[in-house]
Design a protein around this motif. Structure first.
Motif, PDB file in Angstrom:
ATOM      1  N   THR A 247       0.689  -1.258  -0.152  1.00  0.00           N
ATOM      2  CA  THR A 247       0.072  -0.140  -0.112  1.00  0.00           C
ATOM      3  C   THR A 247       0.845   1.308  -0.049  1.00  0.00           C
ATOM      4  O   THR A 247       1.963   1.403   0.923  1.00  0.00           O
ATOM      5  CB  THR A 247      -1.100   0.013   1.214  1.00  0.00           C
ATOM      6  N   ALA A 248       0.753   2.123  -1.155  1.00  0.00           N
ATOM      7  CA  ALA A 248       1.617   3.288  -1.180  1.00  0.00           C
ATOM      8  C   ALA A 248       0.938   4.175  -2.241  1.00  0.00           C
ATOM      9  O   ALA A 248       0.257   3.614  -2.889  1.00  0.00           O
ATOM     10  CB  ALA A 248       2.866   3.009  -1.195  1.00  0.00           C
ATOM     11  N   VAL A 249       1.405   5.350  -2.617  1.00  0.00           N
ATOM     12  CA  VAL A 249       1.422   5.961  -3.706  1.00  0.00           C
ATOM     13  C   VAL A 249       2.375   5.734  -4.632  1.00  0.00           C
ATOM     14  O   VAL A 249       3.681   5.949  -4.357  1.00  0.00           O
ATOM     15  CB  VAL A 249       1.139   7.668  -3.498  1.00  0.00           C
ATOM     16  N   TYR A 250       2.070   5.339  -5.827  1.00  0.00           N
ATOM     17  CA  TYR A 250       3.093   4.773  -6.788  1.00  0.00           C
ATOM     18  C   TYR A 250       3.225   5.986  -7.756  1.00  0.00           C
ATOM     19  O   TYR A 250       2.336   6.358  -8.380  1.00  0.00           O
ATOM     20  CB  TYR A 250       2.678   3.504  -7.392  1.00  0.00           C
ATOM     21  N   TYR A 251       4.698   6.225  -8.220  1.00  0.00           N
ATOM     22  CA  TYR A 251       4.882   7.377  -8.997  1.00  0.00           C
ATOM     23  C   TYR A 251       5.721   6.759 -10.075  1.00  0.00           C
ATOM     24  O   TYR A 251       6.664   6.062  -9.901  1.00  0.00           O
ATOM     25  CB  TYR A 251       5.789   8.417  -8.103  1.00  0.00           C
ATOM     26  N   CYS A 252       5.257   7.192 -11.332  1.00  0.00           N
ATOM     27  CA  CYS A 252       5.923   7.022 -12.295  1.00  0.00           C
ATOM     28  C   CYS A 252       7.310   7.974 -12.634  1.00  0.00           C
ATOM     29  O   CYS A 252       7.175   9.269 -12.364  1.00  0.00           O
ATOM     30  CB  CYS A 252       5.250   7.169 -13.711  1.00  0.00           C
ATOM     31  N   ASN A 253       8.639   7.548 -13.039  1.00  0.00           N
ATOM     32  CA  ASN A 253       9.802   8.522 -12.836  1.00  0.00           C
ATOM     33  C   ASN A 253      10.299   8.376 -14.415  1.00  0.00           C
ATOM     34  O   ASN A 253      10.346   6.928 -14.825  1.00  0.00           O
ATOM     35  CB  ASN A 253      10.656   7.928 -11.889  1.00  0.00           C
ATOM     36  N   ALA A 254      10.797   9.091 -14.902  1.00  0.00           N
ATOM     37  CA  ALA A 254      11.453   9.330 -16.307  1.00  0.00           C
ATOM     38  C   ALA A 254      12.720  10.074 -16.289  1.00  0.00           C
ATOM     39  O   ALA A 254      12.636  11.122 -15.592  1.00  0.00           O
ATOM     40  CB  ALA A 254      10.598   9.583 -17.489  1.00  0.00           C
ATOM     41  N   GLN A 255      14.046   9.783 -16.717  1.00  0.00           N
ATOM     42  CA  GLN A 255      15.198  10.464 -16.874  1.00  0.00           C
ATOM     43  C   GLN A 255      15.415  10.894 -18.169  1.00  0.00           C
ATOM     44  O   GLN A 255      15.309   9.725 -19.208  1.00  0.00           O
ATOM     45  CB  GLN A 255      16.050   9.817 -15.994  1.00  0.00           C
ATOM     46  N   ARG A 256      15.862  11.960 -18.695  1.00  0.00           N
ATOM     47  CA  ARG A 256      16.132  12.244 -20.004  1.00  0.00           C
ATOM     48  C   ARG A 256      17.164  13.681 -19.770  1.00  0.00           C
ATOM     49  O   ARG A 256      17.047  14.482 -19.200  1.00  0.00           O
ATOM     50  CB  ARG A 256      14.786  12.834 -20.785  1.00  0.00           C
ATOM     51  N   TYR A 257      18.389  13.179 -20.449  1.00  0.00           N
ATOM     52  CA  TYR A 257      19.461  13.953 -20.551  1.00  0.00           C
ATOM     53  C   TYR A 257      19.779  14.521 -19.049  1.00  0.00           C
ATOM     54  O   TYR A 257      20.056  15.876 -18.881  1.00  0.00           O
ATOM     55  CB  TYR A 257      19.509  15.076 -21.474  1.00  0.00           C
ATOM     56  N   GLY A 258      19.848  13.637 -18.105  1.00  0.00           N
ATOM     57  CA  GLY A 258      20.049  14.094 -16.610  1.00  0.00           C
ATOM     58  C   GLY A 258      19.001  14.867 -15.893  1.00  0.00           C
ATOM     59  O   GLY A 258      19.087  14.987 -14.504  1.00  0.00           O
ATOM     60  N   ARG A 259      17.739  15.264 -16.536  1.00  0.00           N
ATOM     61  CA  ARG A 259      16.777  15.664 -15.837  1.00  0.00           C
ATOM     62  C   ARG A 259      15.886  14.461 -15.626  1.00  0.00           C
ATOM     63  O   ARG A 259      15.529  13.616 -15.915  1.00  0.00           O
ATOM     64  CB  ARG A 259      16.058  16.753 -16.695  1.00  0.00           C
ATOM     65  N   ILE A 260      15.050  14.651 -14.307  1.00  0.00           N
ATOM     66  CA  ILE A 260      14.239  13.997 -13.543  1.00  0.00           C
ATOM     67  C   ILE A 260      12.877  14.297 -13.800  1.00  0.00           C
ATOM     68  O   ILE A 260      12.560  15.262 -13.354  1.00  0.00           O
ATOM     69  CB  ILE A 260      14.564  13.402 -12.206  1.00  0.00           C
ATOM     70  N   PHE A 261      11.904  13.670 -14.124  1.00  0.00           N
ATOM     71  CA  PHE A 261      10.532  13.800 -14.314  1.00  0.00           C
ATOM     72  C   PHE A 261       9.812  12.901 -13.527  1.00  0.00           C
ATOM     73  O   PHE A 261       9.871  11.601 -13.429  1.00  0.00           O
ATOM     74  CB  PHE A 261      10.030  13.847 -15.703  1.00  0.00           C
ATOM     75  N   TRP A 262       8.519  13.546 -12.868  1.00  0.00           N
ATOM     76  CA  TRP A 262       7.654  12.698 -12.272  1.00  0.00           C
ATOM     77  C   TRP A 262       6.117  12.797 -12.643  1.00  0.00           C
ATOM     78  O   TRP A 262       5.841  13.657 -12.881  1.00  0.00           O
ATOM     79  CB  TRP A 262       7.797  13.228 -10.620  1.00  0.00           C
ATOM     80  N   GLY A 263       5.508  11.753 -12.403  1.00  0.00           N
ATOM     81  CA  GLY A 263       3.967  11.833 -12.584  1.00  0.00           C
ATOM     82  C   GLY A 263       3.530  12.236 -11.240  1.00  0.00           C
ATOM     83  O   GLY A 263       4.185  12.521 -10.195  1.00  0.00           O
ATOM     84  N   GLN A 264       2.038  12.472 -11.328  1.00  0.00           N
ATOM     85  CA  GLN A 264       1.316  12.963 -10.222  1.00  0.00           C
ATOM     86  C   GLN A 264       1.145  11.791  -9.054  1.00  0.00           C
ATOM     87  O   GLN A 264       0.723  12.168  -8.007  1.00  0.00           O
ATOM     88  CB  GLN A 264       0.157  13.401 -10.403  1.00  0.00           C
ATOM     89  N   GLY A 265       1.314  10.551  -9.332  1.00  0.00           N
ATOM     90  CA  GLY A 265       1.132   9.550  -8.400  1.00  0.00           C
ATOM     91  C   GLY A 265      -0.355   8.765  -8.601  1.00  0.00           C
ATOM     92  O   GLY A 265      -1.141   9.530  -8.827  1.00  0.00           O
ATOM     93  N   THR A 266      -0.382   7.614  -8.305  1.00  0.00           N
ATOM     94  CA  THR A 266      -1.710   6.906  -8.252  1.00  0.00           C
ATOM     95  C   THR A 266      -1.731   6.127  -7.000  1.00  0.00           C
ATOM     96  O   THR A 266      -0.551   5.226  -6.636  1.00  0.00           O
ATOM     97  CB  THR A 266      -1.831   6.092  -9.311  1.00  0.00           C
ATOM     98  N   GLN A 267      -2.774   6.055  -6.222  1.00  0.00           N
ATOM     99  CA  GLN A 267      -2.850   5.184  -5.122  1.00  0.00           C
ATOM    100  C   GLN A 267      -3.137   3.917  -5.175  1.00  0.00           C
ATOM    101  O   GLN A 267      -3.965   3.383  -5.818  1.00  0.00           O
ATOM    102  CB  GLN A 267      -4.049   5.993  -4.222  1.00  0.00           C
ATOM    103  N   VAL A 268      -2.346   2.772  -4.247  1.00  0.00           N
ATOM    104  CA  VAL A 268      -2.597   1.652  -4.555  1.00  0.00           C
ATOM    105  C   VAL A 268      -2.750   1.186  -3.072  1.00  0.00           C
ATOM    106  O   VAL A 268      -1.851   1.382  -2.005  1.00  0.00           O
ATOM    107  CB  VAL A 268      -1.542   0.807  -4.926  1.00  0.00           C
ATOM    108  N   THR A 269      -4.147   0.474  -2.864  1.00  0.00           N
ATOM    109  CA  THR A 269      -4.310   0.072  -1.418  1.00  0.00           C
ATOM    110  C   THR A 269      -4.870  -1.295  -1.299  1.00  0.00           C
ATOM    111  O   THR A 269      -5.357  -1.837  -1.994  1.00  0.00           O
ATOM    112  CB  THR A 269      -5.640   1.051  -0.950  1.00  0.00           C
ATOM    113  N   VAL A 270      -3.843  -2.024  -0.610  1.00  0.00           N
ATOM    114  CA  VAL A 270      -4.173  -3.471  -0.421  1.00  0.00           C
ATOM    115  C   VAL A 270      -4.794  -3.812   0.987  1.00  0.00           C
ATOM    116  O   VAL A 270      -4.262  -3.366   2.003  1.00  0.00           O
ATOM    117  CB  VAL A 270      -2.773  -4.240  -0.664  1.00  0.00           C
ATOM    118  N   SER A 271      -5.891  -4.103   1.002  1.00  0.00           N
ATOM    119  CA  SER A 271      -6.624  -4.637   2.006  1.00  0.00           C
ATOM    120  C   SER A 271      -6.225  -6.044   2.648  1.00  0.00           C
ATOM    121  O   SER A 271      -6.415  -7.010   1.762  1.00  0.00           O
ATOM    122  CB  SER A 271      -8.151  -4.440   2.011  1.00  0.00           C
ATOM    123  N   SER A 272      -6.041  -6.431   3.717  1.00  0.00           N
ATOM    124  CA  SER A 272      -5.884  -7.671   4.390  1.00  0.00           C
ATOM    125  C   SER A 272      -6.980  -8.465   4.947  1.00  0.00           C
ATOM    126  O   SER A 272      -8.176  -7.864   4.846  1.00  0.00           O
ATOM    127  CB  SER A 272      -4.919  -7.688   5.529  1.00  0.00           C
TER     128      SER A 272
END
Length: 115
Positions: free
Chosen positions: A90-115
């Motif tokens: 369970t966490a917010v999952y973020y996409c990450n990309a790197q291009r010529y040394g610069r780092i980019f992030w997405g806004q995130g998507t929540q994943v919740t796992v119930s036990s």
């Protein structure tokens, strides 16, 4: 600039599966690597998995054998197939990309796992 938009998060029971997607737009030429990170409440953001243009991959020990990272042929869409999910995923999952040394992030998507 690179824009990243994640989708596919949600609520799932322990043992279930989810597939996350991340669409990259903008200056997508020479994006390398791409990856997924996650951040649980009160914890630091951590690498989940990454993939290079040569298709080599890297996984956190906690997800090896359960998660699979992949990219489509034009390398602008990133996926994370998550199987055998656990409550500790369970966490917010973020996409990450790197291009010529610069780092980019997405806004995130929540994943919740119930036990």
């Amino acid at each position: 600039q690179v824009q990243l938009v994640e989708s596919g998060g949600g609520l799932v029971q322990a043992g279930g599966s989810l597939r996350l997607s991340c669409a990259a737009t903008g200056s997508t030429f020479m994006i390398n690597p791409m990856g997924w990170y996650r951040q649980a409440p009160g914890k630091q953001r951590e690498l989940v998995a990454s993939i290079n243009t040569d298709s080599s991959t890297n996984y956190a020990d906690s997800v090896k054998g359960r998660f699979t990272i992949s990219r489509d042929n034009d390398k602008t869409t990133l996926y994370l197939q998550m199987n055998s999910l656990k409550s500790e995923d369970t966490a917010v999952y973020y996409c990450n990309a790197q291009r010529y040394g610069r780092i980019f992030w997405g806004q995130g998507t929540q994943v919740t796992v119930s036990s």
